[in-house]
Design an enzyme around this catalytic site. Structure first.
Site, mmCIF file in Angstrom:
data_model
loop_
_atom_site.group_PDB
_atom_site.id
_atom_site.type_symbol
_atom_site.label_atom_id
_atom_site.label_comp_id
_atom_site.label_asym_id
_atom_site.label_seq_id
_atom_site.Cartn_x
_atom_site.Cartn_y
_atom_site.Cartn_z
ATOM 1 N N HIS A 55 -8.823 27.024 -11.595
ATOM 2 C CA HIS A 55 -8.653 26.272 -10.419
ATOM 3 C C HIS A 55 -9.703 26.891 -9.578
ATOM 4 C CE1 HIS A 55 -4.318 24.847 -11.173
ATOM 5 N NE2 HIS A 55 -5.157 24.148 -11.764
ATOM 6 N N GLU A 57 -9.385 28.841 -6.845
ATOM 7 C CA GLU A 57 -9.015 30.412 -6.415
ATOM 8 C C GLU A 57 -9.863 31.375 -7.565
ATOM 9 O OE1 GLU A 57 -5.265 28.444 -5.298
ATOM 10 O OE2 GLU A 57 -7.062 27.647 -6.622
ATOM 11 N N LEU A 210 -17.335 -3.919 -15.655
ATOM 12 C CA LEU A 210 -16.602 -2.816 -14.788
ATOM 13 C C LEU A 210 -16.734 -1.490 -15.127
ATOM 14 C CD1 LEU A 210 -13.030 -4.895 -14.315
ATOM 15 C CD2 LEU A 210 -15.001 -4.797 -12.741
#
Length: 377
Positions: A55, A57, A210
């Site tokens: 993450h 942090e 797409l």
């Protein structure tokens, strides 16, 4: 309670810029950025790149030698987690690093966190303040927030139209209304979406792939995209030709169909590796759109791009399922023998109109791009 300073706001703005680097790669996780300072000097920063990787942090803390973050202030765009998921709790890492203060943009809507991370930090004696540039942080993670709070993905509807409001000629001809720059911009919308939804009418008329077709020059961040968007086709009777480009382009395809239809076609599609979702009709004998969105949310889809014809787009709008409109307007006139952006046959009064809140209006190449939010009543 800490006082929020101009420096705090500037550092949070920097953290938000870092978080935005994960726009094309973090789903199903939220986009999060982090800045660490001591004496109003940045000593480290980081952002969450992909699910399963550190993450924001931890990305920032890992840049520092042990003990250097002691007494630091940490700016993070989302409440640090306090539970074990794909990665260890960020709150534990901040406490172990000895930081003095944590400034947070917004509380995490994930029920596994939802304020627990803040309380955990405070219990460890860390000064915590939450709500700095909160609106900007929420805008960055609108899909994650909606999935966590409502059990639905954020639906962004894209359309291209002429200046007189047409999306195709009456015979279905539509390529191309807008120019190359607008089409590149649409591919960027696809790249930031976890799924793209279309209907069988569009597949039969245009045979689209797409997928995302961008070069590194057009979008440098494309190299960070781990997974292409899932392509979701609503095809109640399984009319899709087995030669359709959608079935022969790299990436996951889900086809939603009605119960008990075209058993041989089902078998042939499964042999091609296509995932089939059998779903019940709504009262009008059409695929229940809300049920499809709920199932996509359960599959950890945060953001959906709706690229469909007037009928399907109109159905989503009529059921108030569109959160954001992205409409490209070309400086051309197509006359009266055309199709509208939204087909809404049951709207016959000014009372049926949907008001829009305009968020952005700018030129893209020779065309204009409008971003607006429906204000349903």
């Amino acid at each position: 309670m800490s006082i929020v300073s101009a420096f705090d706001q500037a550092m949070m703005a920097k953290a938000l810029q870092l978080a935005a680097k994960g726009t094309y790669s973090t789903h199903p996780n939220p986009r999060v950025g982090c800045v660490i300072t001591i004496n109003e000097q940045i000593i480290a920063s980081g952002w969450h790149k992909r699910a399963g990787e550190p993450h924001a942090e931890l990305e920032a803390l890992n840049c520092l030698p042990a003990g250097v973050a002691k007494g630091a202030t940490v700016y993070v765009t989302l409440e640090p987690c306090s539970h074990h998921g794909r990665t260890p709790p960020c709150s534990d890492a901040l406490i172990a690093a000895g930081v003095r203060r944590v400034v947070i943009a917004m509380e995490d809507p994930n029920p596994l966190v939802a304020g627990k991370g803040i309380k955990y930090l405070q219990a460890a004696g860390i000064d915590v303040i939450c709500g700095v540039l909160e609106a900007e942080a929420k805008a960055l993670n609108a899909g994650f927030i909606k999935r966590m709070c409502e059990g639905l993905p954020y639906v962004r509807c894209k359309a291209a139209m002429s200046l007189d409001g047409a999306t195709a000629m009456e015979n279905g001809e539509s390529q191309w209304i807008t120019g190359p720059a607008a089409r590149v911009d649409v591919h960027k919308l696809r790249a930031k979406s976890a799924a793209v939804i279309t209907g069988i009418g569009t597949v039969l008329a245009d045979d689209p792939a797409l997928n995302v077709r961008l070069t590194k020059e057009q979008l440098p961040e494309i190299t960070e995209q781990k997974f292409p968007p899932v392509r979701v086709l609503l095809d109640s009777q399984l009319r899709i030709p087995l030669t359709a480009r959608l079935l022969h382009t790299k990436g996951k395809v889900i086809i939603v169909h009605s119960p008990g239809v075209a058993i041989d076609q089902q078998r042939a599609l499964r042999e091609k590796g296509i995932e089939l979702w059998e779903m019940e009709h709504d009262s009008s004998e059409k695929i229940h759109l809300t049920a499809v969105l709920k199932k996509l949310a359960q599959a950890e889809i945060n953001d959906v791009l709706l690229e469909a014809g007037a009928k399907l787009a109109g159905a989503f709008l009529a059921e108030q399922l569109i959160d954001e409109l992205v409409i490209y307007t070309a400086p051309v006139l197509m006359g009266s023998q055309t199709r509208p952006v939204f087909y809404t046959p049951h709207w016959n009064s000014m009372l049926d109109k949907v008001k829009l809140k305009i968020a952005d209006w700018r030129q893209v190449g020779d065309d204009w791009r409008l971003i607006a939010y429906p204000a349903y009543e």
